[in-house]
Design a protein around this motif. Sequence first.
Motif, PDB file in Angstrom:
ATOM      1  N   ILE A  70     -10.237   0.743  -9.697  1.00  0.00           N
ATOM      2  CA  ILE A  70     -10.186  -0.578  -9.080  1.00  0.00           C
ATOM      3  C   ILE A  70     -10.218  -1.660 -10.153  1.00  0.00           C
ATOM      4  O   ILE A  70     -11.073  -1.628 -11.044  1.00  0.00           O
ATOM      5  CB  ILE A  70     -11.374  -0.770  -8.123  1.00  0.00           C
ATOM      6  N   VAL A  88      -6.123   0.467  -7.335  1.00  0.00           N
ATOM      7  CA  VAL A  88      -6.320  -0.653  -6.412  1.00  0.00           C
ATOM      8  C   VAL A  88      -6.349  -1.949  -7.210  1.00  0.00           C
ATOM      9  O   VAL A  88      -7.142  -2.096  -8.146  1.00  0.00           O
ATOM     10  CB  VAL A  88      -7.638  -0.512  -5.615  1.00  0.00           C
ATOM     11  N   VAL A 103      -2.159  -1.363  -3.439  1.00  0.00           N
ATOM     12  CA  VAL A 103      -2.765  -0.047  -3.622  1.00  0.00           C
ATOM     13  C   VAL A 103      -1.697   0.921  -4.131  1.00  0.00           C
ATOM     14  O   VAL A 103      -0.581   0.965  -3.597  1.00  0.00           O
ATOM     15  CB  VAL A 103      -3.355   0.476  -2.294  1.00  0.00           C
ATOM     16  N   CYS A 116      -7.114  -5.870  -6.733  1.00  0.00           N
ATOM     17  CA  CYS A 116      -7.787  -6.777  -5.791  1.00  0.00           C
ATOM     18  C   CYS A 116      -7.811  -8.204  -6.318  1.00  0.00           C
ATOM     19  O   CYS A 116      -7.764  -8.437  -7.527  1.00  0.00           O
ATOM     20  CB  CYS A 116      -9.250  -6.342  -5.599  1.00  0.00           C
ATOM     21  N   ALA A 172      -7.373   0.968   0.674  1.00  0.00           N
ATOM     22  CA  ALA A 172      -7.048   2.145  -0.145  1.00  0.00           C
ATOM     23  C   ALA A 172      -7.650   3.431   0.397  1.00  0.00           C
ATOM     24  O   ALA A 172      -7.167   4.530   0.076  1.00  0.00           O
ATOM     25  CB  ALA A 172      -7.536   1.927  -1.579  1.00  0.00           C
ATOM     26  N   VAL A 210       0.878  -1.165   0.000  1.00  0.00           N
ATOM     27  CA  VAL A 210       0.000   0.000   0.000  1.00  0.00           C
ATOM     28  C   VAL A 210       0.915   1.213   0.000  1.00  0.00           C
ATOM     29  O   VAL A 210       1.624   1.464   0.981  1.00  0.00           O
ATOM     30  CB  VAL A 210      -0.929   0.027   1.226  1.00  0.00           C
ATOM     31  N   MET A 221      -8.797  -4.831  -0.333  1.00  0.00           N
ATOM     32  CA  MET A 221      -7.835  -3.789  -0.684  1.00  0.00           C
ATOM     33  C   MET A 221      -8.508  -2.461  -0.999  1.00  0.00           C
ATOM     34  O   MET A 221      -7.861  -1.410  -0.936  1.00  0.00           O
ATOM     35  CB  MET A 221      -6.962  -4.255  -1.855  1.00  0.00           C
ATOM     36  N   ILE A 222      -9.796  -2.483  -1.324  1.00  0.00           N
ATOM     37  CA  ILE A 222     -10.502  -1.213  -1.481  1.00  0.00           C
ATOM     38  C   ILE A 222     -10.597  -0.523  -0.119  1.00  0.00           C
ATOM     39  O   ILE A 222     -10.366   0.684   0.004  1.00  0.00           O
ATOM     40  CB  ILE A 222     -11.895  -1.397  -2.100  1.00  0.00           C
TER      41      ILE A 222
END
Length: 225
Positions: free
Chosen positions: A84, A59, A148, A61, A72, A6, A68-69
């Motif tokens: 995404i 992002v 991310v 995923c 983020a 991230v 992961m959203i």
Amino acid sequence: MSRHVVIADFERVGADVLKGLAEEGASTVHEADGRRGALRPELRAIQQGARIAGAAVTVSCHPGDNLMIHAAVETVRPGDVVVITTTSPCTDGMLGDLLATSLRAHGAIGVIMDAGVRDAAELQAMKFPVWTRAVSPQGTVKASPGSVNVPVVVCGQMINPGDAVIADDDGIVVIPRERAAAVLKAARKRTANEASKRERLAAGELGVDMYGLRPLLEKLGVEYR
């Protein structure tokens, strides 16, 4: 070294440039950048009339997993567009009104979703613009790692964190951060030129004359009878 990260800090396109790109719109910006950067028309707006331009928060995923959203959200800054995607094709509803509410609270102005969304009516009611591959009631889990703010590929275009993303009813265009200011200048010039052409066409002038197309028609063997 972990394959999953991230990244919190990265350089973004300036707010003034983004505002100008939003005013010009996706089609004009696409033409002004030499017809580059248009995402394939596989992602559709769930609303009408929205026009946004923001810096990309990217992002990546696992399909069917929106962990992961959530990760983020804390990297979002006012004016960002959250982009995404998933590591393999997915149409599950990975974003709904609760997650959109969280993104908006941190400044996101919209989402580009290369997967599915749910709660479409609620998203429309809260006027949170979303472009998505599908609308589906299929839910997700929160279990798998991703990343991310790394480079991602969405509908044929590479998108890096901080790039300019322009989206409206015509579609979605990405402009690399370092080119955004120059593209805005070219887009404004194009808009001014189109205004002049619009006046001439409205006055009755023919496009074949304005664009000098008669010699081309003759060369191609087109006959008037």
